[in-house]
Every structure is written in C-alpha cells, then in structure tokens.
Design an enzyme around this catalytic site. Structure first.
Site, short mmCIF file in Angstrom:
data_model
loop_
_atom_site.label_atom_id
_atom_site.label_comp_id
_atom_site.label_asym_id
_atom_site.label_seq_id
_atom_site.Cartn_x
_atom_site.Cartn_y
_atom_site.Cartn_z
N SER A 81 43.59 23.09 54.67
CA SER A 81 42.69 24.22 54.96
C SER A 81 41.85 24.45 53.71
O SER A 81 42.23 24.03 52.61
CB SER A 81 43.49 25.46 55.35
OG SER A 81 44.47 25.75 54.37
N GLU A 102 39.26 27.23 51.45
CA GLU A 102 38.79 28.61 51.25
C GLU A 102 37.36 28.62 50.71
O GLU A 102 37.03 27.88 49.78
CB GLU A 102 39.71 29.34 50.27
CG GLU A 102 39.28 30.79 50.04
CD GLU A 102 40.16 31.52 49.06
OE1 GLU A 102 41.37 31.67 49.34
OE2 GLU A 102 39.66 31.92 47.99
N ASP A 122 42.57 43.69 44.74
CA ASP A 122 42.57 44.08 43.32
C ASP A 122 41.92 45.43 43.16
O ASP A 122 41.06 45.80 43.96
CB ASP A 122 41.80 43.04 42.50
CG ASP A 122 42.67 41.85 42.15
OD1 ASP A 122 43.88 42.05 41.92
OD2 ASP A 122 42.14 40.72 42.14
N PHE A 172 40.08 32.30 34.36
CA PHE A 172 40.56 32.87 35.62
C PHE A 172 42.10 32.80 35.67
O PHE A 172 42.77 33.77 36.04
CB PHE A 172 39.96 32.13 36.82
CG PHE A 172 40.43 32.67 38.12
CD1 PHE A 172 40.04 33.94 38.55
CD2 PHE A 172 41.32 31.96 38.92
CE1 PHE A 172 40.51 34.48 39.74
CE2 PHE A 172 41.80 32.49 40.12
CZ PHE A 172 41.38 33.75 40.53
N HIS A 185 46.29 24.17 50.89
CA HIS A 185 45.11 25.04 51.03
C HIS A 185 44.26 24.84 49.78
O HIS A 185 44.73 25.05 48.66
CB HIS A 185 45.58 26.50 51.13
CG HIS A 185 44.48 27.48 51.35
ND1 HIS A 185 43.86 27.68 52.57
CD2 HIS A 185 43.89 28.37 50.50
CE1 HIS A 185 42.94 28.62 52.47
NE2 HIS A 185 42.93 29.06 51.23
#
Ligand code: FAD
Length: 298
Positions: free
Chosen positions: A15, A17, A109, A218, A267
C-alpha cells in the site's frame, strides 16, 4: 534475496501513502506518482490529513481524483485535532459518500505552538474514542498507527502496547507503523504485541529515503533512531544516482528481511514521489499489472 512470504504468494501485499498537494505543480507530482505506482496493484493507497483539519478539502479532492482516475481503493486519514466530534464524523461520512470505506484513524499531533494534544471542546478525547465512533458507523475498515521505536509521548513500551491494544479492541482492522530503520525494533515490537494478545496485523511503514538530511530531522522529531552506518553510507553517496541506488538498496534489504520474518504487507511512505518506491517494489518481485494502469485524468 529470500523474496518469499508464507502466504503462498511470492510478493508482498503493498500500500502507498500520499499527502494532499498544495499547489497545481504539487498536484501534477502527485498525479504522476499515482500513475507510476498504480500498475503495481496496491491493496490500497492512503491520503493524509493535515493538523487541525487544515487539509480536509484537499484530502477529499485527492481521494476523489485517485478513486476516479486510478481506480484504486483509497483510505482517508482522519484526526481528532481542532474539531468537534460532529465535525470529525461529518468528514467520515463524506469519505463514505465518496466510496472511501477505509480510514486511518489518528489522534493527531498538537497544532504548531502547542506541546501536547488538547481535547477540542466537544471533540474526541483521543484515538480510542475516535475508533469506537467510526466502528459504530459500521461502514469502514479502520487502520491505526503503531510505533515500533515508541511514540515520543509513550512512558514505556508496555504502556504504548496497552494503548495500541485499546485502539485495536475498539474496532480497528490493523495498525500501520511509523517509519523505522532497524528491523529489530519492529520484530521486538511485533513479539511484544503478540505477547499482549494482539492478533491484528502490524504493517511496517517503509520510507525509501529521498533526502537523507530531511529524513534524519523527521526521524528525530518522532523518536526514530537512525543507525550510524546510514550516516556513513550517505556521506559516501557522492551524487544523486548513487544516493538513489543506496536508498533503493537499503529499503529493499529492509523489506526483504521483514518478508523473511513472515511480514506479508508493506506500507510505503511515498512523499508523493514514485521512483524509489517503484524500484523497491520491483526489486521485491512486485510485477506491474497493465489493468491497473491509471486512466488519463490530466
Ligand atoms: P495515539 O496512539 O492515541 O497516542 C500516541 C501515543 O501517546 C501512544 O502511542 C501512547 O504512547 C501515548 N498515549 C496517548 N493516549 C494514551 C493513553 N490514554 N494511555 C496511554 N498512552 C497514551 N498525523 C496527522 O496529523 N495526519 C495524518 O494523516 C497522519 N497520518 C499518520 C499515519 C501513520 C501510519 C502514523 C504512524 C502517524 C500518522 N500521523 C498523522 C501522526 C500522528 O498523528 C502522531 O504520531 C500523533 O502524535 C499520534 O497519533 P495516534 O493516533 O498514533 O495517537
């Protein structure tokens, strides 16, 4: 490479994103990525949802475009931040109207300038309550987030996993993990989940690295360790081609090891770029299927 998974298939279920684009140019980049990746036949693709619902309309537009033009199953992300329960569930109902029956349900968040998540007046307390409400609607396969390296707010792994179990028991189908670079973290976490009685899939979230420095920043913000050897390897990647080859090799190796450990689903965080993800999937044995080729949507 081992390249086999124990489900009788010789390729993983994948999958992707994406995030909703802000500008016409970014929309083109998203669309090109979807067109490139659609033939790989993903089980579904997901579209993120900005903090405080800031991307709600853009998330909807991206879902609609992917559904109509690429004929893919789309999951819409949804958070509890900055909205009442009614407002959040209205978005879920809109997803269902678009034929989007998968949701990645998140607490979200805190907005910029806030340290911690605060419950909005009339809003959901957190992800468990959100999953319960979505499950009650009876229209969605619900996915949630999991954190193999721990969420920055977790007091310890046990508490984190107990919270994860509450989210799953509230009606989620499975969890997708935050990015991680050390497979030991995922495998330890998966074992601990199994020990806690979790039976739903914990799908690894994989980031093929587009930009190492940004990735490090990140990863630090989400508490994901970046191993020393990766700093050395990227120091020695002297041009774009060697950087991309390194990223493809690292992500392929990571996925291959996970598949050898029985992982069936992967993913991919695409960052709306397709080439590295495409190359990794191909290296893992995923064959493009012409029937999945996206229609021309302009
Ligand atoms: P939760 O799992 O509810 O809480 C996060 C952590 O806090 C838990 O792991 C646990 O350690 C602790 N915690 C919270 N409540 C409790 C409790 N009651 N008891 C004990 N511990 C508790 N953000 C966006 O804004 N938009 C997106 O589209 C988006 N997509 C994402 C997709 C994935 C796959 C992942 C992994 C993250 C995504 N995020 C997104 C980021 C996410 O919103 C943040 O990580 C957020 O801080 C936590 O959301 P959550 O649903 O995981 O929260």
């Amino acid at each position: 490479m081992d390249g086999s998974v124990p489900n009788g298939r010789n390729q993983p279920r994948i999958s992707f994103e994406f995030f909703p684009p802000r500008t016409p140019r970014a929309s083109m980049a998203l669309w090109e990525s979807v067109q490139r990746l659609a033939p790989l036949g993903p089980d579904f693709v997901s579209v993120t949802y900005g903090a405080g619902g800031t991307t709600r309309d853009r998330t909807m537009a991206a879902i609609l475009a992917i559904r109509d033009c690429a004929r893919l199953n789309v999951a819409g992300h949804l958070t509890c931040v900055g909205a009442t329960k009614d407002e959040v569930l209205k978005v879920a109902r809109s997803y269902a109207k678009l034929g989007c029956h998968r949701i990645v349900a998140l607490r979200g968040d805190p907005p910029t300038g806030h340290d911690r998540f605060e419950v909005h007046p009339g809003g959901f307390e957190g992800s468990v309550e959100l999953v319960e409400a979505l499950a009650e609607m009876g229209q969605f396969r619900i996915w949630i987030a999991a954190y193999p390296d721990g969420h920055p707010e977790a007091s310890n792994m046990k508490a984190d996993i107990e919270h994860l179990k509450r989210k799953l028991d509230a009606g989620a189908t499975g969890a997708i993990t935050q990015l991680f670079f050390q497979n030991e973290s995922y495998l330890r976490f998966r074992d601990a989940c199994a020990d806690a009685g979790i039976t739903q899939p914990i799908v690894p979230g994989i980031l093929p690295i587009e930009d190492f420095d940004k990735t490090v920043r990140f990863a630090q913000s989400c508490g994901t360790p970046v191993p020393d050897w990766m700093f050395k390897a990227y120091d020695n990647a002297w041009d774009e081609d060697s950087h991309d080859m390194l990223s493809t090799a690292i992500a392929t190796e990571q996925c291959d090891e996970l598949m050898a450990e029985g992982v069936e689903d992967l993913h991919f965080y695409t960052l709306n770029k397709s080439e590295l993800v495409f190359q990794v999937c191909r290296a893992l044995g995923v064959e493009p299927v012409p029937a999945h080729t996206a229609a021309s949507c302009g």
